[in-house]
Design an enzyme around this catalytic site. Structure first.
Site, PDB file in Angstrom:
ATOM      1  N   GLU A 344       0.832  -1.213   0.000  1.00  0.00           N
ATOM      2  CA  GLU A 344       0.000   0.000   0.000  1.00  0.00           C
ATOM      3  C   GLU A 344       0.859   1.251   0.000  1.00  0.00           C
ATOM      4  OE1 GLU A 344      -2.935  -0.682  -0.714  1.00  0.00           O
ATOM      5  OE2 GLU A 344      -2.809  -2.795  -0.186  1.00  0.00           O
ATOM      6  N   HIS A 347       1.997   2.147  -3.375  1.00  0.00           N
ATOM      7  CA  HIS A 347       0.977   2.853  -4.169  1.00  0.00           C
ATOM      8  C   HIS A 347       1.019   4.368  -3.975  1.00  0.00           C
ATOM      9  CE1 HIS A 347      -1.344  -0.231  -6.104  1.00  0.00           C
ATOM     10  NE2 HIS A 347      -1.696  -0.845  -4.993  1.00  0.00           N
TER      11      HIS A 347
END
Ligand SMILES: [Zn+2]
Length: 967
Positions: A344, A347
Site C-alpha cells: 500500500e 501505491h
C-alpha cells in the site's frame, strides 16, 4: 435530513466571493433512462476542485451530502455528464462565469440518470464556452449499506458485548460515485476539501489532516479537512468511528480501542516506519512532499472485501491484514502484514502520485506495488529473503494463470464497472510485478531507479500510460550509455500487449556443442498450439564449469523464433547449461533430455548448492509443469526431483510442495499411490530431520515457515514421526505455538480420535479463542476419517445446528472446502450433501469455488459417475445459475482422466523400479529411493502405507486461492 442545519456551516466554508447562489430547496426533477454508447465521460467539462460535506447517521444508517464541484469547460457544450449511482439527488444548481460571456440567465433545463452507465446528465439552457468556469452544487442523500463499497457501514462487538458501528469508504475502482456525484475516472484528478459532521463521541479521518474541528448542533461536531493534493476520485476516503490509535511521527495505526490497547497495531506501525523511508530512498521522492500524514485503519474483517486499500493518506485494511498479537499470529501472518503495508505504501507513488490514464493500465499500479511490497519489506526484514523468494511467490504464481489459453494481456481494455473490476487479477499483480522485476535485472538496478524517478517526477499529480513509463526508463538507459539496439517500448510491449509468456527451448548439438535457442508461447493444455507470437527476451545462462548465478544482466536479446548462439559453442561434453539466472526473466526453459539428465546428475551430487536456490526452485517448477504439459518425460523429472532427499532450503522445497498438490491428486486413485507417497516422504525426510518438529530460539523466520510447510505436508502424507509429534503436542491440551498450530491440529486429528476432535471443537467455540486461531482449527476439523465427525463439519457448513447459525459465509466456505480437501471420507460426505441446499445457502461465486475444488478431487470412476448424475439431476434454474460451474467441473474431471491416461503408467513404472515400501514388522529403515546417481536411506522409518486411496496433500495453491485478497 436537516438541510438547513448543514447549510449554515457550508456558508462558512464556501469561498466568500458571492458567486454561490443559495440552494433552491425545491426538489429538482431528475428522470431515469437506460442510455447506450460509451461508458467513458465526454470530458467537455472537467472537475478542478470538490467541496464535499458528509453527515453519516448511525441511527438511520443514511447519510446526507453536499457536493460543490468547481468545473472548467474544455469544449463548447450544453451538457455536463458525471457519475452518480445509488444516491437520491435532491437539488441541483449551476452557476457559470466567463469574462466574455453573460451567464446570468443560465439554468438547468433538465437532468436525468443514465442507469446502465451510472451517469448523471445535466442539460443547460444554453451552451457554455471553452474557458468558462462553473460551479455545480448538488444536495443529496445516500444509504450506509453493508455491501463493503461506496460509503458504507461496518460493525464490531466490544468487550462489553455492545455492537459498535462505523462508517467507512471503499471507492476503487468505481464506487466513489456511490458516495458523492463525481467525475469518477482515474485521470480526472482534482483537489478535495472535505467536511465531516459526526456525533461527539465519534471521530473522523480523511485523506488529509483536520485543520478545524468545531461544535455543531445536536451533540455533533464538524471536522474540516485540509485541501488534498490533486488526486483521483477512487483514492478519496473517510472513516467515522470510535477508534483509537497508536502513532509515531506522522504515521498512525487506528482500530477498535481494545485492540489498540493490547498493542496489536504496534508491529504494523514499526513496519510502516521502516518501509516508508526504504521506498522513499529507492524512488528518490519523499512521501511528505505531497501529504503530511499517513494513517492506517483496521476495518473488521467481515466488512472489508479486499486485503487493503491504498487511499492517499488513509490506507484501510481488514483487521487481520494489519493487526497482530504475540502468541496468536504466525510468522507467515506477520510477513503478510509487513508486505501488505509495503504494497500500500508503494501505491503512494504508483497509483496516488501518478495514476493510470485509464484502467487498462492498472497493472502499472499493481505491478509496482507488488514489486515494492517485496522490496520495502525486505529492507525492513532482511531475514525474510523476500526478493530471493520473488520468483516463487510471484512469478511462478503468475505462470499458473498466464499459461492458460484464456489468459489476457497486461494492457487490456475495459469499460463497464464489471469489466474494470475483473482487471484486478493475477495478471495485474503477479505478472506485472514479475515483468517489472525482469526490467530491473535487464537494465540493472541503478538505471531502473533513475528511470522510475524520472517517470514519477514527470507525471506527478497526473496520469500516465505505459508509453510514458518506457520512455522515462529509455532516457535513463541512454544516459547510462547502454545501447539496447531498439526502443525499450518496442521490447516491453511484446510483454505487456501479448497474452501469455514464452517457453525458451535450449538445445545443445551433441557433436558440435552449438547451442540453439528457440521461443514459442507456452500453454499448459495445448501442446499442439501453433505459436506465432514472439517476445524480445532478455536471456542469460550459466554453464557448469562456471556456476556463477549472481550476474542477472542479459547476455543477449532473443528476438526471433529461433536463434543459434555461437558464444556458447564451448559447452563441453558433460557440461550442463541453465538459462534464466535466478528466474528473473518471465519465461520457462526447456532443454534437450541430455542436458536435463546432466542437471539431474549434478543436483543429485553433493555440490547441488552451487546452483542458486531460485534456480533450483525454477528447475523443479519448470520440469514438473513441462511434464504435465507433455513437453518432458516424467522419468526425467522424477530423476531430477529425487535430489530433494538432501534439500533443506525453503525456496526449492516450497516450489516442490506447490506442485505436489497436483501430482498427489491425480495419482490418488493409482494402484501405486502408496509408492508415490513413500517416495515423497523420503524426499522430505532430510528437511524434517534438519528442522525437527521442535521450535528453537535460534530459528529464523524462514526456518519457521519451512517447518510449517514440511510438518503440514509430511503429516498429510501420514509420516509416522510427524504424526506422532503432532499427537504429542495436541495431547498436552495446552496452548501450541502459532507456527505449529495448523500442522499439529490437522496431524493430531489424523492420528487421534474423538477426544482430540472434541477438544479442538470446544476450543473453536470458546469465546476467548482468537479469530485467527479459530480459522486454523476450522481448517483442521476435517482432518479425520471419522464419518460422524465429518458429518458435524458438514452441519457447520450448512449452519443446521442452532449453535452455528452465526457462522460467517467465509467460515462456512472454509468448513466445506476442508471436508473434501483434508479427508478421503470427506469427499463422499461432500458428494452426498444436499446440492439444492448448497445452491440455496452459498453465493454463486462460492458454489463455483466448491464445485471446482470438489471435482478436482474426483479421481475414482465411481465418484465421477455419481457427480455426473448429480449434475444431470439438477433443474433448469440451477443450470441457468450455475451452468458455467457445472461445465467447468465436468471439464476438470475430463482433464484428470486425460492426465491419468497419458502419464500415470510412466510414473508407476519409475516408482516400481526405484521405491520399496517398508515392511510393517521392521523397525529399521528399509526404504530406498534410488536414482541413477544416488542411494539414500532415510534416517527415520516411514510408516507403511496400506495402499488404500488416501489423499492427504492439502492443495496449498487452492487454499491460497481461497484467501487471495487483492489490494
Ligand atoms: Zn494494490
Amino acid at each position: 435530513m436537516l438541510w438547513v442545519a448543514i447549510l449554515v456551516p457550508i456558508l462558512i466554508i464556501l469561498p466568500a466571493d458571492g458567486q454561490f447562489p443559495l440552494p433552491d430547496f425545491e426538489k429538482t426533477e431528475i428522470t431515469e433512462r437506460q442510455g447506450v454508447g460509451s461508458y467513458r465521460l465526454p470530458n467537455d467539462v472537467i472537475p478542478i476542485k470538490y467541496y464535499l460535506t458528509l453527515e453519516p447517521e448511525f441511527d438511520t444508517f443514511g447519510f446526507d451530502g453536499i457536493a460543490e464541484i468547481n468545473l472548467q469547460v474544455i469544449n463548447e457544450t450544453n451538457t455536463i455528464t458525471l457519475h452518480s449511482v445509488e444516491l437520491t439527488l435532491q437539488n441541483l444548481t449551476i452557476n457559470c462565469a466567463s469574462p466574455a460571456e453573460d451567464y446570468s440567465n443560465l439554468t438547468i433545463e433538465y437532468s436525468f440518470l443514465d442507469l446502465a452507465r451510472q451517469f448523471l446528465v445535466i442539460t443547460l439552457s444554453r451552451n457554455v464556452a471553452p474557458g468558462s468556469e462553473c460551479t455545480l452544487l448538488i444536495l443529496y442523500e445516500g444509504i450506509l449499506n453493508q455491501d463493503s463499497h461506496g460509503f458504507y457501514r461496518a460493525q464490531y462487538t466490544d468487550r462489553e458485548g455492545n455492537v459498535r458501528w462505523l462508517a467507512v469508504t471503499q471507492f476503487e475502482p468505481t464506487y466513489a460515485r456511490e458516495a458523492f456525484p463525481c467525475f469518477d475516472e482515474p485521470a480526472l484528478k482534482a483537489e478535495f476539501e472535505i467536511t465531516i459532521i459526526r456525533p461527539n463521541n465519534y471521530n473522523s479521518l480523511s485523506n488529509s489532516p483536520i485543520y478545524i474541528s468545531m461544535p455543531y448542533m445536536n451533540n455533533k461536531r464538524m471536522d474540516l479537512f485540509r485541501v488534498t493534493p490533486r488526486m483521483s476520485t477512487y483514492l478519496v476516503a473517510f472513516v467515522v468511528s470510535e477508534f483509537t490509535s497508536v502513532s509515531s511521527g506522522y504515521q498512525a495505526v487506528h482500530g477498535r480501542p481494545e485492540f489498540i490497547n493490547e498493542s496489536r497495531g504496534d508491529f504494523a506501525l514499526s513496519m510502516g516506519l521502516q518501509v516508508l523511508p526504504a521506498i522513499e530512498n529507492f524512488l528518490g521522492i519523499a512521501y511528505n512532499s505531497s501529504l503530511v500524514k499517513l494513517d492506517n485503519v483496521a476495518i473488521p474483517d467481515d466488512y472489508f472485501s479486499n486485503g487493503a486499500m491504498e487511499n492517499w493518506g488513509l490506507v484501510t485494511y481488514r483487521e487481520s491484514s494489519l493487526f497482530s498479537k504475540e502468541n496468536v499470529s504466525t510468522s507467515a501472518e506477520k510477513q503478510g502484514i509487513g508486505t501488505i503495508i509495503s504494497h500500500e505504501y508503494g501505491h503512494k507513488w504508483f497509483g496516488n502520485l501518478v495514476s493510470p490514464l485509464w484502467w487498462n493500465y492498472v497493472w502499472i499500479n499493481e505491478g509496482f506495488a507488488t514489486y515494492l511490497q517485496n522490496y520495502g519489506a525486505s529492507v525492513a526484514q532482511p531475514s525474510w529473503r523476500l526478493m530471493e523468494r520473488f520468483a516463487l511467490s510471484t512469478l511462478q504464481s503468475a505462470f499458473s494463470t498466464d499459461q492458460l489459453q484464456n489468459a489476457r494481456p497486461m494492457t487490456y481494455d475495459a469499460e463497464t464497472p464489471d469489466e474494470i473490476n475483473a482487471l484486478f487479477d493475477r495478471i495485474a499483480y503477479n505478472k506485472a510485478g514479475s515483468v517489472i522485476r525482469m526490467v530491473e535485472h535487464f537494465l540493472t538496478t541503478p538505471v531502473f531507479q533513475r528511470g522510475l524517478n524520472r517517470f514519477l517526477v514527470n507525471n506527478s499529480f497526473s496520469a500516465a500510460t505505459e508509453y510514458e513509463l518506457w520512455s522515462a526508463l529509455d532516457e535513463a538507459v541512454i544516459e547510462a550509455g547502454i545501447n539496447l539496439g531498439r526502443p525499450l517500448e518496442e521490447i516491453m510491449t511484446t510483454w505487456t500487449q501479448q497474452a501469455g509468456f514464452p517457453l525458451v527451448t535450449i538445445l545443445v548439438a551433441p557433436v558440435t556443442r552449438t547451442v540453439t535457442v528457440a521461443q514459442e508461447r507456452f500453454l499448459l493444455d495445448n501442446a499442439s498450439y501453433d505459436s506465432n507470437e514472439t517476445w524480445i527476451i532478455p536471456l542469460n545462462f550459466v554453464i557448469s564449469s562456471n556456476p556463477n548465478f549472481e550476474d542477472t544482466a542479459p547476455i543477449l536479446l532473443l528476438r526471433e523464433n529461433s536463434q543459434s548462439i555461437t558464444t556458447f559453442a564451448n559447452v563441453n561434453p558433460g557440461e550442463w547449461i541453465i538459462a534464466n539466472i535466478q528466474q528473473t526473466g518471465y519465461y520457462r526453459v526447456n532443454y534437450d533430455e541430455e542436458n536435463w539428465g546432466l542437471i539431474a546428475n549434478y543436483l543429485n551430487r553433493d555440490n547441488f548448492n552451487n546452483i542458486h536456490p531460485s534456480n533450483r526452485a525454477q528447475l523443479i517448477d519448470d520440469a514438473l509443469v513441462l511434464a504435465r504439459a507433455g513437453r518432458l518425460n516424467y522419468e526425467v523429472v522424477f530423476d531430477l526431483i529425487s535430489y530433494l532427499n538432501r534439500e533443506t532450503d525453503y525456496v526449492p522445497l516450497n516450489s516442490f510442495i506447490n506442485n505436489l498438490a497436483f501430482l498427489d491428486r491425480v495419482l490418488s486413485a493409482s494402484p501405486n499411490i502408496a509408492l508415490f507417497r513413500e517416495f515423497t516422504r523420503n524426499l522430505l525426510q532430510a528437511a524434517f530431520d534438519y528442522l525437527t518438529p521442535y521450535e528453537s530460539n535460534i530459528d529464523d523466520h524462514i526456518d519457521r515457515l519451512n517447518r510449517q510447510q514440511i510438518l503440514t505436508t509430511l503429516c498429510n502424507l501420514n509420516h509416522e514421526a510427524c504424526l506422532q509429534s503432532a499427537s504429542n503436542y495436541l495431547r498436552t491440551w495446552q496452548h501450541i505455538s502459532p507456527d505449529l498450530q495448523s500442522a499439529v491440529y490437522c496431524g493430531g486429528l489424523r492420528n487421534g480420535g474423538e477426544e482430540e476432535w472434541n477438544y479442538l471443537y470446544n476450543l473453536y467455540t470458546s469465546s476467548t479463542t482468537e479469530r485467527l486461531q479459530r480459522n486454523r482449527i476450522l481448517n483442521a476439523l476435517s482432518c479425520t476419517e471419522n464419518s460422524t465427525l465429518l458429518q458435524r463439519v458438514l452441519d457447520m457448513a450448512f449452519s443446521q445446528s442452532t449453535e452455528w447459525r452465526l457462522l460467517s459465509n467465509a467460515d462456512r466456505l472454509r468448513a466445506l472446502t476442508g471436508l473434501y480437501t483434508n479427508s478421503e471420507n470427506g469427499i463422499d460426505i461432500a458428494l452426498n450433501m444436499n446440492f439444492a441446499q448448497l445452491f440455496a445457502s452459498f453465493s454463486t461465486r462460492n458454489v463455483n469455488t466448491i464445485l471446482n475444488g470438489l471435482s478436482l478431487r474426483l479421481t475414482r470412476g465411481d465418484r465421477q459417475d455419481l457427480f455426473r448424475q448429480i449434475l444431470q439431476l439438477q433443474d433448469s434454474s440451477s443450470w441457468d445459475l450455475h451452468g458455467n460451474a457445472f461445465r467447468n467441473s465436468l471439464s476438470n474431471i475430463n482433464q484428470t482422466n486425460d492426465w491419468i491416461a497419458n502419464y500415470q503408467d510412466a510414473i508407476n513404472n519409475w516408482l516400481i523400479e526405484r521405491v520399496t515400501l517398508p515392511t510393517t514388522s521392521s523397525p529399521t529403515p528399509t526404504t530406498t529411493v534410488s536414482t541413477s546417481d544416488t542411494t539414500v536411506s532415510p534416517t527415520t522409518p516411514a510408516p507403511p502405507d496400506n495402499g488404500s486411496i488416501d489423499v492427504r496433500i492439502m492443495p496449498l495453491l487452492l487454499l491460497c486461492t481461497l484467501i487471495l485478497l487483492y489490494t
